[in-house]
Design a protein around this motif. Structure first.
Motif, PDB file in Angstrom:
ATOM      1  N   VAL A  97       8.852  10.685   8.975  1.00 27.73           N
ATOM      2  CA  VAL A  97       7.628  11.461   8.797  1.00 27.73           C
ATOM      3  C   VAL A  97       6.640  10.689   7.924  1.00 27.73           C
ATOM      4  N   CYS A  98       7.123  10.055   6.887  1.00 32.09           N
ATOM      5  CA  CYS A  98       6.231   9.249   6.042  1.00 32.09           C
ATOM      6  C   CYS A  98       5.581   8.118   6.843  1.00 32.09           C
ATOM      7  N   ALA A  99       6.378   7.442   7.663  1.00 25.46           N
ATOM      8  CA  ALA A  99       5.823   6.367   8.497  1.00 25.46           C
ATOM      9  C   ALA A  99       4.779   6.909   9.465  1.00 25.46           C
ATOM     10  N   GLU A 100       5.053   8.060  10.044  1.00 24.62           N
ATOM     11  CA  GLU A 100       4.119   8.676  10.992  1.00 24.62           C
ATOM     12  C   GLU A 100       2.795   9.038  10.323  1.00 24.62           C
ATOM     13  N   LEU A 101       2.862   9.572   9.109  1.00 25.05           N
ATOM     14  CA  LEU A 101       1.668  10.077   8.444  1.00 25.05           C
ATOM     15  C   LEU A 101       0.981   9.049   7.543  1.00 25.05           C
ATOM     16  N   GLY A 102       1.544   7.866   7.433  1.00 22.40           N
ATOM     17  CA  GLY A 102       0.936   6.845   6.583  1.00 22.40           C
ATOM     18  C   GLY A 102       1.166   7.075   5.105  1.00 22.40           C
ATOM     19  N   VAL A 103       2.289   7.693   4.771  1.00 23.74           N
ATOM     20  CA  VAL A 103       2.646   7.969   3.385  1.00 23.74           C
ATOM     21  C   VAL A 103       3.618   6.899   2.898  1.00 23.74           C
ATOM     22  N   GLY A 104       3.360   6.340   1.728  1.00 19.97           N
ATOM     23  CA  GLY A 104       4.261   5.343   1.179  1.00 19.97           C
ATOM     24  C   GLY A 104       5.564   5.958   0.702  1.00 19.97           C
ATOM     25  N   ILE A 105       6.568   5.117   0.517  1.00 21.33           N
ATOM     26  CA  ILE A 105       7.856   5.563  -0.013  1.00 21.33           C
ATOM     27  C   ILE A 105       8.175   4.722  -1.247  1.00 21.33           C
ATOM     28  N   VAL A 106       8.568   5.402  -2.316  1.00 21.00           N
ATOM     29  CA  VAL A 106       8.909   4.743  -3.576  1.00 21.00           C
ATOM     30  C   VAL A 106      10.373   5.037  -3.888  1.00 21.00           C
ATOM     31  N   PRO A 107      11.277   4.143  -3.514  1.00 21.22           N
ATOM     32  CA  PRO A 107      12.701   4.371  -3.782  1.00 21.22           C
ATOM     33  C   PRO A 107      13.042   4.163  -5.261  1.00 21.22           C
ATOM     34  N   PHE A 108      13.666   5.187  -5.861  1.00 21.89           N
ATOM     35  CA  PHE A 108      14.204   4.980  -7.194  1.00 21.89           C
ATOM     36  C   PHE A 108      15.700   4.720  -7.073  1.00 21.89           C
ATOM     37  N   SER A 109      16.262   4.164  -8.119  1.00 19.48           N
ATOM     38  CA  SER A 109      17.676   3.749  -8.129  1.00 19.48           C
ATOM     39  C   SER A 109      18.039   2.899  -6.912  1.00 19.48           C
ATOM     40  N   PRO A 110      17.218   1.880  -6.581  1.00 17.27           N
ATOM     41  CA  PRO A 110      17.534   1.052  -5.411  1.00 17.27           C
ATOM     42  C   PRO A 110      18.781   0.192  -5.610  1.00 17.27           C
ATOM     43  N   LEU A 111      19.260   0.118  -6.860  1.00 15.54           N
ATOM     44  CA  LEU A 111      20.494  -0.612  -7.150  1.00 15.54           C
ATOM     45  C   LEU A 111      21.669   0.336  -7.372  1.00 15.54           C
ATOM     46  N   GLY A 112      21.527   1.565  -6.849  1.00 17.74           N
ATOM     47  CA  GLY A 112      22.633   2.514  -6.979  1.00 17.74           C
ATOM     48  C   GLY A 112      22.988   2.807  -8.426  1.00 17.74           C
ATOM     49  N   ASP A 165       6.548  -2.368   4.851  1.00 16.36           N
ATOM     50  CA  ASP A 165       5.482  -2.737   3.921  1.00 16.36           C
ATOM     51  C   ASP A 165       4.926  -1.545   3.155  1.00 16.36           C
ATOM     52  N   HIS A 166       5.342  -0.337   3.531  1.00 18.95           N
ATOM     53  CA  HIS A 166       4.907   0.855   2.797  1.00 18.95           C
ATOM     54  C   HIS A 166       5.982   1.318   1.819  1.00 18.95           C
ATOM     55  N   VAL A 167       7.006   0.496   1.609  1.00 22.73           N
ATOM     56  CA  VAL A 167       8.133   0.831   0.740  1.00 22.73           C
ATOM     57  C   VAL A 167       8.038  -0.010  -0.533  1.00 22.73           C
ATOM     58  N   VAL A 168       7.993   0.671  -1.685  1.00 22.34           N
ATOM     59  CA  VAL A 168       7.837  -0.005  -2.979  1.00 22.34           C
ATOM     60  C   VAL A 168       8.916   0.495  -3.933  1.00 22.34           C
ATOM     61  N   LYS A 217       0.826  -1.195   0.000  1.00 24.66           N
ATOM     62  CA  LYS A 217       0.000   0.000   0.000  1.00 24.66           C
ATOM     63  C   LYS A 217       0.868   1.256   0.000  1.00 24.66           C
ATOM     64  N   LEU A 218       0.529   2.176  -0.889  1.00 23.93           N
ATOM     65  CA  LEU A 218       1.069   3.534  -0.846  1.00 23.93           C
ATOM     66  C   LEU A 218      -0.094   4.421  -0.413  1.00 23.93           C
ATOM     67  N   GLY A 219      -0.139   4.759   0.876  1.00 24.26           N
ATOM     68  CA  GLY A 219      -1.337   5.408   1.385  1.00 24.26           C
ATOM     69  C   GLY A 219      -2.517   4.473   1.198  1.00 24.26           C
ATOM     70  N   SER A 220      -3.545   4.914   0.474  1.00 20.77           N
ATOM     71  CA  SER A 220      -4.709   4.066   0.204  1.00 20.77           C
ATOM     72  C   SER A 220      -4.630   3.390  -1.159  1.00 20.77           C
ATOM     73  N   LEU A 221      -3.516   3.574  -1.871  1.00 19.47           N
ATOM     74  CA  LEU A 221      -3.356   3.023  -3.214  1.00 19.47           C
ATOM     75  C   LEU A 221      -2.647   1.679  -3.154  1.00 19.47           C
ATOM     76  N   THR A 222      -3.278   0.637  -3.696  1.00 22.31           N
ATOM     77  CA  THR A 222      -2.688  -0.693  -3.740  1.00 22.31           C
ATOM     78  C   THR A 222      -1.868  -0.852  -5.009  1.00 22.31           C
ATOM     79  N   VAL A 223      -0.620  -1.269  -4.844  1.00 22.32           N
ATOM     80  CA  VAL A 223       0.291  -1.454  -5.976  1.00 22.32           C
ATOM     81  C   VAL A 223       1.056  -2.754  -5.773  1.00 22.32           C
ATOM     82  N   SER A 224       1.776  -3.166  -6.797  1.00 18.17           N
ATOM     83  CA  SER A 224       2.655  -4.317  -6.645  1.00 18.17           C
ATOM     84  C   SER A 224       3.779  -3.986  -5.667  1.00 18.17           C
ATOM     85  N   ALA A 225       4.324  -5.006  -5.024  1.00 18.32           N
ATOM     86  CA  ALA A 225       5.363  -4.797  -4.014  1.00 18.32           C
ATOM     87  C   ALA A 225       6.651  -4.244  -4.600  1.00 18.32           C
ATOM     88  N   GLN A 226       6.764  -4.296  -5.903  1.00 16.67           N
ATOM     89  CA  GLN A 226       7.900  -3.703  -6.614  1.00 16.67           C
ATOM     90  C   GLN A 226       7.343  -3.112  -7.908  1.00 16.67           C
TER      91      GLN A 226
END
Length: 327
Positions: free
Chosen positions: A190-205, A272-275, A7-16
């Protein structure tokens, strides 16, 4: 091989998700047929979140993604961005005034060939437009059904709070990997506190953590990494110690996991809020990335991987671009 959901907030997405930028710019010439085949393979594996932006390839990337999903829109959570502007000399700035937001979304809808965008990010925060004004315009687009959710990219913690007070964002997109940990001090909490998802780009550096890049000479003349401090000859040589440490963890496992897969699995383990949205334009790499979502890392491995990324040399961006992040 399949992938779950998050979940990204209330939006359901794939885990990656799948970052599509490199299909049109930054890492050498693209191959449209292979890029489209990669997007189709991603959807077949259950990867629903596709990430593009109006600035990638001057709009060409949105057009490519639009062609790829034209007959399968109902299987896609479509994310794109606005907010980076460049002058005739290529100098980069940010824009976020309401009129600009409305203009950009209409242009993106046309290039993508869709009637709505699922997740619409402000790519960089405009220092001259209050975030409340930008988010107010985005809220109007949500009310109109033009976009379903909005997000922020490369912003600071205070901006997340101010934006949330107007309308909660679904996600914050930022670079996050073993060698880029900037958001952990303030933005991620802050994202965890507010229920905001995190979408990391360049996770492979930007590919470095796979171990496939051992010298700056391997990078093509038009490869954007040639202009990034961490990939300069001296810094890259020093940073190989990070890859060596990740490879040491991989070599002790009996499942054949690669250094890149372990680095990606570490990002997946952040919550679980990290995609993460690793970018690729080839099906083989896509399949390796999706497989990483199923890897289990022990507490000892997690600690060892975190320690591996602690000695990185060089900034993420040149100074003129570094100033545009964290606002």
């Amino acid at each position: 091989m399949a992938i779950g959901t998050r979940k990204l907030g209330s939006l359901t997405v794939s885990a990656q998700g799948l970052g599509c930028m490199g299909m049109s710019q930054s890492y050498g010439a693209g191959d449209e047929s292979e890029s489209i085949a990669t997007i189709h393979r991603a959807l077949d594996l259950g990867v629903t979140l596709l990430d593009t932006a109006n600035v990638y390839g001057g709009g060409a990337n949105e057009e490519l993604v639009g062609r790829a999903i034209a007959d399968r829109r109902d299987r896609v959570v479509l994310a794109t961005k606005f907010g980076i502007v460049r002058d005739a000399d290529g100098n980069q700035a940010a824009q976020g005034d309401p009129a600009y937001v409305r203009t950009c979304v209409e242009q993106s809808l046309r290039r993508l060939g869709v009637d709505h965008i699922d997740l619409y990010y402000q790519h960089r925060v405009d220092p001259d437009t209050p975030i409340e004004d930008t988010v107010g315009a985005l809220r109007e687009l949500i009310d109109a059904g033009t976009i379903r959710h909005y997000g922020l990219s490369e912003c600071g913690a205070d901006t997340v709070r101010r934006a949330h007070a107007v309308h909660p964002p679904a996600a914050v997109q930022s670079e996050w990997s073993l060698w880029t940990r900037d958001i952990e001090d303030s933005v991620a909490p802050v994202c965890a506190e507010l229920g905001v998802g995190i979408v990391p780009f360049s996770p492979l550096g930007r590919g470095f953590l796979t171990g496939s890049i051992t010298s700056a000479g391997q990078l093509g003349e038009n490869d954007m990494r040639r202009g990034l401090p961490r990939f300069s000859a001296d810094n890259l040589s020093a940073n190989l110690a990070v890859v060596d440490a990740v490879r040491a963890v991989a070599e002790r496992r009996d499942d054949g996991a690669t250094p890149g897969q372990l680095a990606l699995a570490w990002v997946q383990s952040r919550g679980d809020h990290v995609v993460p949205i690793p970018g690729t334009k080839r099906r083989g790499y896509l399949e390796q990335n999706v497989a990483a979502a199923e890897l289990h890392l022990s507490a000892g491995e997690l600690a060892e991987l975190e320690a591996a990324g602690s000695g990185v040399t060089g900034e993420r961006y040149p100074a003129h671009l570094q100033r545009t992040v964290g606002r």
